[in-house]
Design a protein around this motif. Structure first.
Motif, PDB file in Angstrom:
ATOM      1  N   GLY A 338      11.156 -20.233   3.572  1.00  0.00           N
ATOM      2  CA  GLY A 338      10.626 -20.064   4.919  1.00  0.00           C
ATOM      3  C   GLY A 338       9.238 -20.653   5.078  1.00  0.00           C
ATOM      4  O   GLY A 338       8.968 -21.377   6.043  1.00  0.00           O
ATOM      5  N   ILE A 339       8.355 -20.366   4.143  1.00  0.00           N
ATOM      6  CA  ILE A 339       6.980 -20.857   4.272  1.00  0.00           C
ATOM      7  C   ILE A 339       6.923 -22.370   4.125  1.00  0.00           C
ATOM      8  O   ILE A 339       6.117 -23.046   4.789  1.00  0.00           O
ATOM      9  N   GLN A 340       7.784 -22.942   3.292  1.00  0.00           N
ATOM     10  CA  GLN A 340       7.810 -24.393   3.138  1.00  0.00           C
ATOM     11  C   GLN A 340       8.395 -25.077   4.374  1.00  0.00           C
ATOM     12  O   GLN A 340       7.830 -26.041   4.897  1.00  0.00           O
ATOM     13  N   ALA A 341       9.529 -24.566   4.859  1.00  0.00           N
ATOM     14  CA  ALA A 341      10.198 -25.184   5.995  1.00  0.00           C
ATOM     15  C   ALA A 341       9.373 -25.078   7.271  1.00  0.00           C
ATOM     16  O   ALA A 341       9.237 -26.047   8.027  1.00  0.00           O
ATOM     17  N   LEU A 342       8.805 -23.904   7.526  1.00  0.00           N
ATOM     18  CA  LEU A 342       8.049 -23.708   8.757  1.00  0.00           C
ATOM     19  C   LEU A 342       6.710 -24.432   8.732  1.00  0.00           C
ATOM     20  O   LEU A 342       6.219 -24.864   9.775  1.00  0.00           O
ATOM     21  N   SER A 343       6.116 -24.569   7.566  1.00  0.00           N
ATOM     22  CA  SER A 343       4.887 -25.371   7.477  1.00  0.00           C
ATOM     23  C   SER A 343       5.181 -26.816   7.851  1.00  0.00           C
ATOM     24  O   SER A 343       4.414 -27.461   8.574  1.00  0.00           O
ATOM     25  N   ARG A 344       6.306 -27.339   7.360  1.00  0.00           N
ATOM     26  CA  ARG A 344       6.702 -28.716   7.667  1.00  0.00           C
ATOM     27  C   ARG A 344       6.970 -28.890   9.157  1.00  0.00           C
ATOM     28  O   ARG A 344       6.484 -29.846   9.780  1.00  0.00           O
ATOM     29  N   SER A 345       7.727 -27.990   9.771  1.00  0.00           N
ATOM     30  CA  SER A 345       8.066 -28.134  11.185  1.00  0.00           C
ATOM     31  C   SER A 345       6.866 -27.839  12.085  1.00  0.00           C
ATOM     32  O   SER A 345       6.689 -28.475  13.133  1.00  0.00           O
ATOM     33  N   TYR A 346       6.019 -26.887  11.699  1.00  0.00           N
ATOM     34  CA  TYR A 346       4.805 -26.551  12.455  1.00  0.00           C
ATOM     35  C   TYR A 346       3.889 -27.769  12.528  1.00  0.00           C
ATOM     36  O   TYR A 346       3.350 -28.115  13.585  1.00  0.00           O
ATOM     37  N   TYR A 347       3.727 -28.449  11.402  1.00  0.00           N
ATOM     38  CA  TYR A 347       2.876 -29.633  11.339  1.00  0.00           C
ATOM     39  C   TYR A 347       3.487 -30.785  12.131  1.00  0.00           C
ATOM     40  O   TYR A 347       2.762 -31.541  12.801  1.00  0.00           O
ATOM     41  N   ALA A 348       4.820 -30.934  12.076  1.00  0.00           N
ATOM     42  CA  ALA A 348       5.486 -32.039  12.773  1.00  0.00           C
ATOM     43  C   ALA A 348       5.233 -31.985  14.273  1.00  0.00           C
ATOM     44  O   ALA A 348       5.210 -33.032  14.945  1.00  0.00           O
ATOM     45  N   ARG A 349       5.013 -30.796  14.826  1.00  0.00           N
ATOM     46  CA  ARG A 349       4.742 -30.655  16.254  1.00  0.00           C
ATOM     47  C   ARG A 349       3.369 -31.199  16.645  1.00  0.00           C
ATOM     48  O   ARG A 349       3.122 -31.488  17.808  1.00  0.00           O
ATOM     49  N   MET A 350       2.474 -31.289  15.688  1.00  0.00           N
ATOM     50  CA  MET A 350       1.080 -31.632  15.991  1.00  0.00           C
ATOM     51  C   MET A 350       0.787 -33.120  15.864  1.00  0.00           C
ATOM     52  O   MET A 350      -0.257 -33.581  16.308  1.00  0.00           O
ATOM     53  N   ILE A 351       1.672 -33.889  15.247  1.00  0.00           N
ATOM     54  CA  ILE A 351       1.330 -35.259  14.866  1.00  0.00           C
ATOM     55  C   ILE A 351       2.071 -36.284  15.722  1.00  0.00           C
ATOM     56  O   ILE A 351       3.110 -35.983  16.294  1.00  0.00           O
ATOM     57  N   PRO A 352       1.534 -37.519  15.832  1.00  0.00           N
ATOM     58  CA  PRO A 352       2.225 -38.572  16.582  1.00  0.00           C
ATOM     59  C   PRO A 352       3.429 -39.092  15.808  1.00  0.00           C
ATOM     60  O   PRO A 352       3.334 -39.369  14.616  1.00  0.00           O
ATOM     61  N   GLN A 353       4.573 -39.223  16.466  1.00  0.00           N
ATOM     62  CA  GLN A 353       5.800 -39.611  15.780  1.00  0.00           C
ATOM     63  C   GLN A 353       5.725 -41.019  15.201  1.00  0.00           C
ATOM     64  O   GLN A 353       6.330 -41.299  14.166  1.00  0.00           O
ATOM     65  N   ASN A 354       4.983 -41.921  15.866  1.00  0.00           N
ATOM     66  CA  ASN A 354       4.917 -43.300  15.379  1.00  0.00           C
ATOM     67  C   ASN A 354       4.012 -43.448  14.156  1.00  0.00           C
ATOM     68  O   ASN A 354       3.897 -44.525  13.585  1.00  0.00           O
ATOM     69  N   GLN A 355       3.337 -42.350  13.751  1.00  0.00           N
ATOM     70  CA  GLN A 355       2.538 -42.367  12.530  1.00  0.00           C
ATOM     71  C   GLN A 355       2.942 -41.210  11.613  1.00  0.00           C
ATOM     72  O   GLN A 355       2.136 -40.683  10.855  1.00  0.00           O
ATOM     73  N   ALA A 356       4.233 -40.843  11.667  1.00  0.00           N
ATOM     74  CA  ALA A 356       4.694 -39.652  10.951  1.00  0.00           C
ATOM     75  C   ALA A 356       4.521 -39.775   9.446  1.00  0.00           C
ATOM     76  O   ALA A 356       4.085 -38.827   8.781  1.00  0.00           O
ATOM     77  N   ALA A 357       4.868 -40.935   8.868  1.00  0.00           N
ATOM     78  CA  ALA A 357       4.763 -41.082   7.420  1.00  0.00           C
ATOM     79  C   ALA A 357       3.311 -40.988   6.961  1.00  0.00           C
ATOM     80  O   ALA A 357       3.004 -40.367   5.943  1.00  0.00           O
ATOM     81  N   GLU A 358       2.414 -41.617   7.724  1.00  0.00           N
ATOM     82  CA  GLU A 358       1.005 -41.558   7.358  1.00  0.00           C
ATOM     83  C   GLU A 358       0.483 -40.129   7.440  1.00  0.00           C
ATOM     84  O   GLU A 358      -0.208 -39.648   6.528  1.00  0.00           O
TER      85      GLU A 358
END
Length: 423
Positions: A338-358
């Motif tokens: 839970g803590i690993q998955a939600l940290s990943r998805s929580y962060y994904a909401r904050m970042i620009p998709q065209n620079q996701a890998a960076e």
């Protein structure tokens, strides 16, 4: 939500590489390192050796992650880099079977390279989350990946445990041969179940085509530009600092729990069964955590997991009986995914998709940078105080500090701040 072929194929990569995390990192390598690779060394020293090996692999990823992430975004190389690191991990996992008794330096070297392959592949797999899923389903899809990872890793680990306990059933001479064959089975499992992502997940190609040298230069410029701007993204930096702290505690427990339990006198068989318990509880628990986050609030779910880990760490420093280790393993299984998955998805909401890998490079940069300190802290405290219990207790500091910083994070405000700053 409907699970399409891309989502399922992406989630299957967690099923594939979790075999390495379970059988090698958390399970047999720490046990085999003490009893076989470093058999002539006392338990305190071997704990320090394992801590240094874990920290060194994390340091290398720290140095590589943001730069490679920027190159992947500019050149459309996410999948290429993912499989470059994947096959490094696969090769090293199989190579562990060739290391002989007492060759702890060689074992540590191969293990470091295998960890680099495992952690490096995760950077680019994480970054593909924004490609295969829409924002409203980030929590569920991220949780699906981790839950399948627990199930897949657990199934292979269960087979490997049976093989170690009944080597004659598989035509093997002894337990040592069975452990080495387990390392080979991880390599085969990882290679086979990586194929769906390779075949079915489509990565968007950049509109501007560049040769390799131009791509590297463009990635370097983008990274410098992001570094300049990210200093002003105080909200994002606050979350990354919180994540840096609490995920250090999580990853340190994953890597050092078996070593710690052996150091305080628990039997290896009990520890292996406890790891299996974590895997099979983790499968449904991670899906449940993701569902709770969708229904209520992701941040609150993260607080529940951090608080549980703090309790686990303090109890672990005082436990005396084997049944306590099983209870703690069950609790870890309920919150680890839970803590690993939600940290990943929580962060994904904050970042620009065209620079996701960076940006996931920065995310993993901090996660791996944190795991440099956790194992080293345990090793330092254990050696200095001559107490493995105080070593594991020191990890609680990361959960306390991470939880305090997370309290001040506002993801919606951060997402707006990131968009306005980077546009």
């Amino acid at each position: 939500m409907q699970i399409n072929k891309q989502i399922y194929s992406w989630a299957m990569y967690d099923w594939a590489n979790s075999a390495y995390a379970t059988t090698v990192m958390a399970g047999f390598f720490p046990l085999f390192f003490k009893s076989y690779f470093s058999s002539e060394t006392d338990v305190i020293t071997s704990t320090a050796q394992l801590g240094v090996a874990n920290s060194l692999s994390s340091m290398i990823i720290v140095l590589l992650a943001p730069f490679l992430g920027a190159i992947a975004d500019v050149g459309g190389y996410k999948k290429r880099f993912l499989f470059l690191f994947t096959y490094l991990g696969i090769l090293m996992s199989g190579s562990l079977a060739l290391v002989q008794q007492g060759e702890w330096q060689l074992a540590a070297f191969v293990y470091v390279l295998g960890n680099i392959g495992f952690m490096g592949s995760n950077i680019f797999n994480d970054s593909l989350l924004t490609t295969v899923a829409k924002e409203r389903s980030f929590d569920f899809v991220s949780g699906l990946g981790f839950s399948l990872g627990y199930l897949g890793g657990g199934l292979l680990f269960a087979l490997n445990v049976f093989m170690v306990h009944r080597p004659e059933f598989f035509g093997l001479d002894d337990m040592n041969e069975a452990v080495k064959l387990s390392f080979v089975s991880v390599a085969l499992w990882w290679a086979l179940f990586s194929l769906p992502l390779l075949l079915f997940v489509k990565e968007e190609r950049p509109q501007q085509k560049r040769n390799l040298s131009a791509t590297v230069l463009a990635g370097y410029r983008q990274l410098l530009n992001t570094f300049k701007k990210i200093r002003h993204l105080r909200g994002l930096l606050l979350f990354l600092a919180a994540y840096w702290l609490y995920i250090d505690g999580v990853d340190t427990i994953i890597r050092m729990a078996v070593d710690y339990a052996m150091a305080i006198g628990f039997e290896p068989n009990a520890l292996v069964l406890a790891l299996l318990l974590v895997q099979f509880i983790g499968f449904p628990a991670t899906l449940l955590f993701s569902k709770l986050a969708q229904l209520y609030d992701t941040k609150k779910a993260l607080f529940v997991a951090i608080g549980t880990y703090l309790f686990i760490t303090l109890w672990a420093s005082m436990m005396r009986e084997a049944y306590e280790f099983f209870l703690l393993a069950a609790m870890v299984g309920m919150v680890q995914g839970g803590i690993q998955a939600l940290s990943r998805s929580y962060y994904a909401r904050m970042i620009p998709q065209n620079q996701a890998a960076e940006f996931f490079g920065f995310f993993n940069f901090l996660g791996r940078f944190a795991t440099i300190f956790g194992p080293l802290l345990i090793g330092f405290v254990a050696v200095t105080t001559e107490s493995s219990r105080l070593g594991i207790a020191s990890v609680s500091l990361f959960f306390v500090a991470g939880g305090i910083l997370l309290y001040f994070v506002n993801e919606e405000k951060i997402a707006k701040e990131v968009r306005s700053t980077l546009e």
